[in-house]
Design an enzyme around this catalytic site. Structure first.
Site, PDB file in Angstrom:
ATOM      1  N   ARG A 107      -6.041  -5.701 -10.955  1.00  0.00           N
ATOM      2  CA  ARG A 107      -6.263  -4.872  -9.774  1.00  0.00           C
ATOM      3  C   ARG A 107      -4.955  -4.808  -8.991  1.00  0.00           C
ATOM      4  O   ARG A 107      -4.000  -5.499  -9.311  1.00  0.00           O
ATOM      5  CB  ARG A 107      -7.394  -5.460  -8.916  1.00  0.00           C
ATOM      6  CG  ARG A 107      -7.230  -6.972  -8.809  1.00  0.00           C
ATOM      7  CD  ARG A 107      -7.520  -7.602  -7.526  1.00  0.00           C
ATOM      8  NE  ARG A 107      -6.846  -7.021  -6.411  1.00  0.00           N
ATOM      9  CZ  ARG A 107      -5.612  -7.371  -6.008  1.00  0.00           C
ATOM     10  NH1 ARG A 107      -4.892  -8.279  -6.666  1.00  0.00           N
ATOM     11  NH2 ARG A 107      -5.078  -6.807  -4.952  1.00  0.00           N
ATOM     12  N   GLY A 108      -4.960  -3.987  -7.914  1.00  0.00           N
ATOM     13  CA  GLY A 108      -3.727  -3.783  -7.170  1.00  0.00           C
ATOM     14  C   GLY A 108      -2.991  -2.605  -7.800  1.00  0.00           C
ATOM     15  O   GLY A 108      -2.870  -2.514  -9.027  1.00  0.00           O
ATOM     16  N   ALA A 109      -2.534  -1.693  -6.939  1.00  0.00           N
ATOM     17  CA  ALA A 109      -2.028  -0.416  -7.446  1.00  0.00           C
ATOM     18  C   ALA A 109      -0.894  -0.554  -8.479  1.00  0.00           C
ATOM     19  O   ALA A 109      -0.975   0.030  -9.572  1.00  0.00           O
ATOM     20  CB  ALA A 109      -1.605   0.451  -6.268  1.00  0.00           C
ATOM     21  N   ASP A 147      -2.394   1.865  -1.943  1.00  0.00           N
ATOM     22  CA  ASP A 147      -2.929   2.360  -3.220  1.00  0.00           C
ATOM     23  C   ASP A 147      -2.505   3.786  -3.491  1.00  0.00           C
ATOM     24  O   ASP A 147      -2.494   4.236  -4.643  1.00  0.00           O
ATOM     25  CB  ASP A 147      -4.453   2.250  -3.223  1.00  0.00           C
ATOM     26  CG  ASP A 147      -4.847   0.797  -3.306  1.00  0.00           C
ATOM     27  OD1 ASP A 147      -4.977   0.166  -2.245  1.00  0.00           O
ATOM     28  OD2 ASP A 147      -4.978   0.276  -4.434  1.00  0.00           O
ATOM     29  N   ARG A 151     -10.805   3.766 -12.208  1.00  0.00           N
ATOM     30  CA  ARG A 151     -10.897   3.631 -10.737  1.00  0.00           C
ATOM     31  C   ARG A 151     -10.174   4.842 -10.150  1.00  0.00           C
ATOM     32  O   ARG A 151      -9.079   5.186 -10.619  1.00  0.00           O
ATOM     33  CB  ARG A 151     -10.237   2.337 -10.246  1.00  0.00           C
ATOM     34  CG  ARG A 151     -11.013   1.081 -10.624  1.00  0.00           C
ATOM     35  CD  ARG A 151     -10.437  -0.149  -9.926  1.00  0.00           C
ATOM     36  NE  ARG A 151     -10.880  -0.280  -8.552  1.00  0.00           N
ATOM     37  CZ  ARG A 151     -10.351  -1.154  -7.679  1.00  0.00           C
ATOM     38  NH1 ARG A 151      -9.341  -1.921  -8.038  1.00  0.00           N
ATOM     39  NH2 ARG A 151     -10.812  -1.244  -6.448  1.00  0.00           N
TER      40      ARG A 151
END
Ligand code: MRU
Length: 340
Positions: A49-51, A238, A92
């Site tokens: 996760r995390g951009a 993001d 996502r």
């Protein structure tokens, strides 16, 4: 400082490997990601996760697709790779980096037509993206570190650290670089309901690097700003549009509180997070499942039948942002940031 990567290619087994962030802070372990299905699951449940990390994951995902797509007849094979890439791209919706990483790896296919050629080209591009991300985070850190006073207490939200990137981090990269430059920096990590990326992940990685960190409930942030002692808010992003910055839900409230209390509000992000094409109103904000809000530690915390809203991100208007820190420098004006 720890310089482990959050995700990397296992060349011996020809597959992706990543730190499973759902296990933290109890266990720091990697898992094998052998195919596109496993990657999509890992993205959806936030193992990765995390951009910026999602950007690299998207590109590595195309390299995985190139290994698992069936057929050797070139058109059918390439169509299979593209189909899988489209599924990864939409795992996502909010972080622009995921689509960006997938698209870059697809573009790298170029004229390659044989499976071997496509495998080599997509993996080489994914490795390039991962290395570039690590370098961009270092540069963001250097630019951002200069903005912090010495000593400094920085409030951050969610996890925009090494775990959200390939290594080093964006918001926490600024903190790491400031510490490396000899500044005395401590961090207030907002816990970040409902999935606790601040409490679980930011606190974990800062503690590991011996950087002083204190966790607070998200709802304590405005009070702490008012009480004094917070010198800057530094968060990641993001997606950055020309009119707003998208980041973890709760960021917007911190930006409003920071403005009210005269505290600078910085956004640290690589240029891969810039969205040149969209206005904020066009962006889909991921709405996640009820259970993340309605139960904690296996116990129901919302009465059955009561609906829940669980938007994962919010948009902070540029008017509340003191500056965006990218690998290229510090921008207080969105026009300059976007080069127009
Ligand atoms: O839902 P997540 O954990 O993927 O959300 C992550 C964030 O909001 C981060 O702040 C953002 O991606 C920046 S990471 C450098």
């Amino acid at each position: 400082m720890n310089v482990d990567r959050t995700l990397w290619w296992d060349h011996d087994r020809d597959r992706l490997e990543l730190i499973d962030q759902t296990l933290l802070p109890c266990r720091y372990e990697s898992i094998a990601v052998p195919d596109v299905e496993a990657l999509i699951e890992a993205i959806r449940v936030l193992r990765v996760r995390g951009a910026p990390a999602l950007g690299a994951a998207g590109a590595y995902g195309v390299a995985l697709a190139a290994r698992t797509a069936g057929g050797d007849e070139s058109l059918a094979y390439l169509a299979g790779v593209r189909r899988d890439a489209a599924r990864i791209r939409s795992a996502r919706p909010t972080a622009v980096n995921l689509a960006w990483g997938v698209d870059r790896a697809l573009a790298a296919i170029g004229d390659a037509r044989t499976p071997d050629g496509v495998r080599a080209a997509t993996l080489a591009e994914a490795e390039r993206i991962a290395d570039e991300d690590a370098a961009m985070c270092r540069a963001i850190g250097t630019h951002g570190a200069a903005l912090l006073p010495d000593p400094a207490t920085v409030l951050t939200h969610c996890n925009a650290g090494a775990l959200a990137c390939v290594e080093w981090g964006t918001a926490l990269g600024v903190v790491r670089s400031a510490v490396e430059a000899g500044k005395k920096v401590s961090v207030i990590a907002c816990e970040t309901r409902p999935l606790l990326q601040g409490a679980r992940l930011s606190a974990f990685e800062l503690r590991r690097d011996d950087i002083p960190v204190t966790v607070c409930p998200d709802s304590a942030a405005a009070h702490l700003m008012r009480s004094g002692g917070i010198d800057a808010v530094v968060v990641g992003a993001d997606r950055i549009c020309r009119d707003a910055v998208f980041n973890k839900i709760g960021t917007y409230a911190h930006a409003i509180a920071a403005r009210y209390h005269g505290i600078p509000f910085y956004v640290a992000a690589p240029s891969s997070t810039l969205d040149f094409a969209s206005r904020a109103a066009e962006i889909e904000i991921e709405e996640r499942g009820r259970d993340e809000v309605a139960s904690s530690f296996g116990v129901e915390t919302v009465p059955p039948g009561v609906p829940v809203r669980n938007p994962a991100f919010d948009a902070t208007p540029f008017a509340l942002v003191t500056a965006v820190i990218t690998e290229r420098g510090v921008y207080s004006d969105p026009g300059e940031l976007f080069g127009s």
